[in-house]
Design a protein around this motif. Structure first.
Motif, PDB file in Angstrom:
ATOM      1  N   ASN A 189      -1.010  -2.552   8.191  1.00 30.31           N
ATOM      2  CA  ASN A 189       0.134  -2.360   7.299  1.00 30.31           C
ATOM      3  C   ASN A 189       1.443  -2.148   8.039  1.00 30.31           C
ATOM      4  O   ASN A 189       2.455  -1.834   7.416  1.00 30.31           O
ATOM      5  N   TYR A 195      -6.693  -4.680  -1.030  1.00 30.58           N
ATOM      6  CA  TYR A 195      -5.727  -3.603  -0.815  1.00 30.58           C
ATOM      7  C   TYR A 195      -5.902  -2.521  -1.865  1.00 30.58           C
ATOM      8  O   TYR A 195      -6.563  -2.726  -2.899  1.00 30.58           O
ATOM      9  N   TYR A 216      -3.125  -2.486   2.822  1.00 33.19           N
ATOM     10  CA  TYR A 216      -4.146  -3.511   3.038  1.00 33.19           C
ATOM     11  C   TYR A 216      -5.309  -2.957   3.855  1.00 33.19           C
ATOM     12  O   TYR A 216      -5.121  -2.129   4.755  1.00 33.19           O
ATOM     13  N   GLN A 273       4.590  -6.943   2.231  1.00 29.28           N
ATOM     14  CA  GLN A 273       3.451  -6.245   1.636  1.00 29.28           C
ATOM     15  C   GLN A 273       3.085  -6.838   0.276  1.00 29.28           C
ATOM     16  O   GLN A 273       1.911  -6.947  -0.078  1.00 29.28           O
ATOM     17  N   LYS A 295      -3.117  -8.823   7.520  1.00 37.48           N
ATOM     18  CA  LYS A 295      -2.368  -9.715   6.634  1.00 37.48           C
ATOM     19  C   LYS A 295      -2.333 -11.137   7.172  1.00 37.48           C
ATOM     20  O   LYS A 295      -2.583 -11.373   8.350  1.00 37.48           O
TER      21      LYS A 295
END
Length: 296
Positions: free
Chosen positions: A222, A195, A237, A265, A241
């Protein structure tokens, strides 16, 4: 391809982030790199010596141009006279007292002689069979060939290259990319994912161009709307994720200013999975300070 470059750059950063803090860049080193990077790239195009290796050696051998040898004789690579040298010389203490070193009229002459020294030296011939992007192979090969007596010479070169992103210069168009993005976003790792930290004025378009990732993917990774405007400080990122946090982060105590999104996040968890882990509806009120949330 640029994402791959960021992954390579992140090798050193990932190790540093595991500890307490990442290594800091030295401004004198950055100034030296900016001053001599074009010379190093020009030498690479002519002699096929990675610009990253040339710059790292120049930094290490000359102390970023501040060593007595560099200041007195423009010798940036610590090259000694040898039996074939018939140019200017200077005396300095090294492995033995009062040794003979080569002297040059300018730093550029030192860079050219460094290229000739390596390309004409039989003991360095095997290095030129390596890929121009294999800076680790070059660093270890230089140590193996006896360029320096320091047992950690290869590691020092590699650390410099990775800390200052010098391998960018080894790739096609590398100098153009670095000149276009003179202050690139520093990559970090969280939950094993890459990130960057957004800056005020960033846009999906500017980040996409720099990072080599489509605007749509950046928004999707994101979980941000198309019209989102960066305020600066957001975690962005560069890949999708995870469904849960690492084993080191089982639960989290909510702090002032936290939201479910900011927590997702912070730990690299998809927002919907964070809600699911805590058996919460996605339209539920924000958690209260002191609430304990499950992260895996």
């Amino acid at each position: 391809m640029k994402l791959l470059r960021y992954i390579l750059i992140c090798c050193l950063v990932s190790m540093a982030c595991v500890g307490s803090a990442a290594q800091r860049r030295n401004k004198a080193y950055e100034s030296y790199i900016h001053k001599y990077r074009k010379v190093a790239v020009d030498e690479m195009h002519r002699f096929r010596i990675p610009a990253s290796i040339t710059l790292a050696q120049g930094l290490l051998e000359s102390g970023a141009g501040k060593s007595a040898l560099a200041r007195r004789s423009n010798n940036h690579f610590g090259i000694k006279c040898g039996g074939s040298w018939d140019g200017k010389t200077v005396r300095a203490n090294d492995d033995a007292p009062n040794e003979c070193f080569r002297a040059y009229d300018s730093p550029k002459d030192s860079y050219r002689d460094h290229s000739l020294f390596l390309s004409n030296g039989a003991r360095y011939a095997f290095l030129f069979r390596l890929k121009i992007t294999d800076y680790k192979g070059w660093a270890r090969g230089l140590k193996k060939a006896g360029y320096a007596t320091d047992p950690r010479y290869a590691d020092r070169l590699i650390n410099i290259i990775e800390l200052y992103d010098l391998d960018n210069y080894d790739r096609k168009g590398g100098l153009k990319w670095v000149e276009e993005f003179p202050n690139p976003h520093q990559p970090y790792l969280a939950n094993g994912m890459l990130y960057v930290i957004a800056r005020r004025g960033d846009t999906f378009k500017s980040l996409s161009k720099e990072l080599g990732i489509s605007k749509k993917k950046l928004r999707t990774y994101n979980e941000l709307p198309k019209d989102y405007q960066f305020r600066g400080g957001e975690v962005i990122y560069l890949e999708k994720k995870m469904k849960r946090a690492t084993k080191d982060n089982i639960v989290y105590v909510v702090r002032a200013g936290d939201s479910m999104y900011s927590i997702s996040q912070k730990f690299g968890i998809r927002l919907k999975n964070l809600y699911k882990l805590n058996k919460m509806d996605e339209d539920a009120p924000a958690p209260n300070v002191g609430d304990i949330l499950r992260l895996r």
